[in-house]
Write a protein that holds these residues in place. Structure first.
Motif, short mmCIF file in Angstrom:
data_model
loop_
_atom_site.label_atom_id
_atom_site.label_comp_id
_atom_site.label_asym_id
_atom_site.label_seq_id
_atom_site.Cartn_x
_atom_site.Cartn_y
_atom_site.Cartn_z
N GLN A 51 -79.35 97.08 -52.91
CA GLN A 51 -79.77 95.70 -52.43
C GLN A 51 -81.36 95.65 -52.46
O GLN A 51 -82.12 96.58 -52.76
N VAL A 52 -81.48 94.59 -52.49
CA VAL A 52 -83.04 93.83 -52.60
C VAL A 52 -83.28 93.01 -51.41
O VAL A 52 -82.42 92.15 -51.01
N GLN A 53 -84.36 93.31 -50.90
CA GLN A 53 -84.85 92.55 -49.75
C GLN A 53 -86.09 91.82 -50.16
O GLN A 53 -87.01 92.17 -50.90
N LEU A 54 -85.89 90.54 -49.77
CA LEU A 54 -87.22 89.45 -49.99
C LEU A 54 -87.93 88.99 -48.64
O LEU A 54 -87.08 88.31 -47.98
N VAL A 55 -89.06 89.33 -48.45
CA VAL A 55 -89.72 88.81 -47.20
C VAL A 55 -90.76 87.90 -47.64
O VAL A 55 -91.94 88.16 -48.15
N GLU A 56 -90.71 86.71 -47.03
CA GLU A 56 -91.76 85.49 -47.42
C GLU A 56 -92.68 85.36 -46.12
O GLU A 56 -92.28 85.83 -44.90
N SER A 57 -93.83 85.05 -46.36
CA SER A 57 -94.81 84.43 -45.28
C SER A 57 -95.49 83.33 -46.00
O SER A 57 -95.62 83.18 -46.97
N GLY A 58 -96.33 82.72 -45.15
CA GLY A 58 -97.36 81.80 -45.32
C GLY A 58 -97.12 80.59 -45.11
O GLY A 58 -97.63 79.29 -45.41
N GLY A 59 -95.75 79.88 -44.38
CA GLY A 59 -95.36 78.62 -44.26
C GLY A 59 -96.56 78.21 -43.27
O GLY A 59 -97.26 78.63 -42.47
N GLY A 60 -96.20 76.80 -42.97
CA GLY A 60 -96.75 76.33 -41.85
C GLY A 60 -97.03 74.49 -42.05
O GLY A 60 -96.15 74.07 -42.70
N SER A 61 -97.78 73.96 -41.15
CA SER A 61 -98.13 72.65 -41.09
C SER A 61 -99.30 72.17 -41.69
O SER A 61 -100.19 72.73 -41.23
N VAL A 62 -99.43 70.96 -42.39
CA VAL A 62 -100.46 70.80 -43.02
C VAL A 62 -100.47 69.09 -43.24
O VAL A 62 -99.51 68.66 -43.19
N GLN A 63 -101.71 68.54 -43.28
CA GLN A 63 -101.88 67.13 -43.67
C GLN A 63 -101.63 66.90 -45.02
O GLN A 63 -101.89 68.00 -45.96
N PRO A 64 -101.14 65.84 -45.51
CA PRO A 64 -101.31 65.37 -46.93
C PRO A 64 -102.55 65.79 -47.65
O PRO A 64 -103.63 65.28 -47.29
N GLY A 65 -102.38 66.39 -48.83
CA GLY A 65 -103.47 66.83 -49.44
C GLY A 65 -104.19 68.11 -49.08
O GLY A 65 -104.89 68.62 -49.82
N GLY A 66 -103.50 68.71 -48.24
CA GLY A 66 -103.54 70.27 -47.85
C GLY A 66 -102.93 71.31 -48.62
O GLY A 66 -102.40 70.79 -49.75
N SER A 67 -103.35 72.53 -48.40
CA SER A 67 -102.86 73.58 -49.10
C SER A 67 -102.31 74.75 -48.28
O SER A 67 -102.49 74.87 -47.21
N ASN A 84 -78.96 86.46 -56.54
CA ASN A 84 -78.19 87.25 -55.92
C ASN A 84 -78.76 87.40 -54.54
O ASN A 84 -78.07 87.94 -53.56
N TYR A 85 -80.15 87.60 -54.18
CA TYR A 85 -80.85 87.83 -53.07
C TYR A 85 -81.81 86.87 -52.69
O TYR A 85 -82.19 85.98 -53.58
N TRP A 86 -81.92 86.36 -51.38
CA TRP A 86 -82.62 85.39 -50.91
C TRP A 86 -83.55 85.85 -49.72
O TRP A 86 -83.29 86.31 -48.84
N GLY A 87 -84.69 85.12 -49.70
CA GLY A 87 -85.54 85.51 -48.41
C GLY A 87 -85.14 84.58 -47.30
O GLY A 87 -84.27 83.96 -47.49
N GLN A 88 -85.88 84.72 -46.18
CA GLN A 88 -85.35 83.89 -44.91
C GLN A 88 -86.10 82.64 -45.30
O GLN A 88 -85.46 81.58 -44.15
N GLY A 89 -86.87 81.99 -45.93
CA GLY A 89 -87.14 80.65 -46.12
C GLY A 89 -88.39 80.38 -45.00
O GLY A 89 -88.22 79.85 -44.05
N PRO A 90 -89.73 80.24 -45.29
CA PRO A 90 -90.73 79.61 -44.43
C PRO A 90 -90.68 78.19 -44.34
O PRO A 90 -90.81 77.71 -45.53
N GLN A 91 -91.05 77.50 -43.41
CA GLN A 91 -91.02 76.02 -43.27
C GLN A 91 -92.28 75.66 -43.84
O GLN A 91 -93.41 76.15 -43.32
N VAL A 92 -92.49 74.84 -44.68
CA VAL A 92 -93.59 73.91 -44.90
C VAL A 92 -93.54 72.64 -44.51
O VAL A 92 -92.78 71.93 -44.85
N THR A 93 -94.44 72.08 -43.73
CA THR A 93 -94.33 70.63 -43.17
C THR A 93 -95.50 69.88 -43.70
O THR A 93 -96.82 70.29 -42.97
N VAL A 94 -95.40 68.80 -44.34
CA VAL A 94 -96.69 67.89 -44.69
C VAL A 94 -96.61 66.71 -44.01
O VAL A 94 -95.49 65.88 -44.42
N SER A 95 -97.28 66.45 -43.04
CA SER A 95 -97.49 65.16 -42.50
C SER A 95 -98.82 64.70 -41.89
O SER A 95 -99.62 65.74 -41.63
N SER A 96 -98.95 63.52 -41.63
CA SER A 96 -100.26 63.15 -40.98
C SER A 96 -100.26 63.00 -39.55
O SER A 96 -101.25 62.52 -39.02
#
Length: 127
Positions: free
Chosen positions: A1-17, A115-127
């Motif tokens: 088995q392979v485990q994938l752990v993501e991090s780093g999602g969040g909410s930003v304004q257009p043009g952000g990073s 075959n393997y997937w992480g949990q998926g951080p949300q990325v939201t881009v809005s003003s």
């Protein structure tokens, strides 16, 4: 088995990073490739970026020039730098690993090859 752990999602304004990370653990020697996907509400999951075995990055056309995929092999970590974000980039972002075969990301059915997937951080881009 392979485990994938993501991090780093969040909410930003257009043009952000944002910077996403995906740490792989477990039987990673059995993995041929790790790629980034995303899924927006009401849409199919689509491939975004990958790094070929020779180190060449590949991108979906809509993100080319704005997103950068990289890896730190010593840390078993894949990164996705998201710059100049647009509202249409809003999605759950997943890293996915495939045990063998080509590292599809552009095919409409690419997600079915992984075959393997992480949990998926949300990325939201809005003003």
């Amino acid at each position: 088995q392979v485990q994938l752990v993501e991090s780093g999602g969040g909410s930003v304004q257009p043009g952000g990073s944002l910077r996403l990370s995906c740490v792989a653990s477990g039987a990673i020697d059995t993995v041929n490739c790790v790629s980034w996907f995303r899924q927006s509400a009401g849409k199919e999951r689509e491939g975004v970026a990958r790094i070929d075995p020779d180190g060449t990055p590949k991108y979906r056309r809509s993100v080319k020039g704005r997103f950068t995929v990289s890896k730190d092999a010593a840390r078993n970590t894949l990164y996705l730098q998201l710059d100049n974000l647009r509202p249409e980039d809003t999605a759950m972002y997943y890293c996915a690993a495939r045990k063998s075969g080509q590292c599809y990301i552009m095919r409409p059915d690419a997600k079915n090859y992984y075959n393997y997937w992480g949990q998926g951080p949300q990325v939201t881009v809005s003003s």
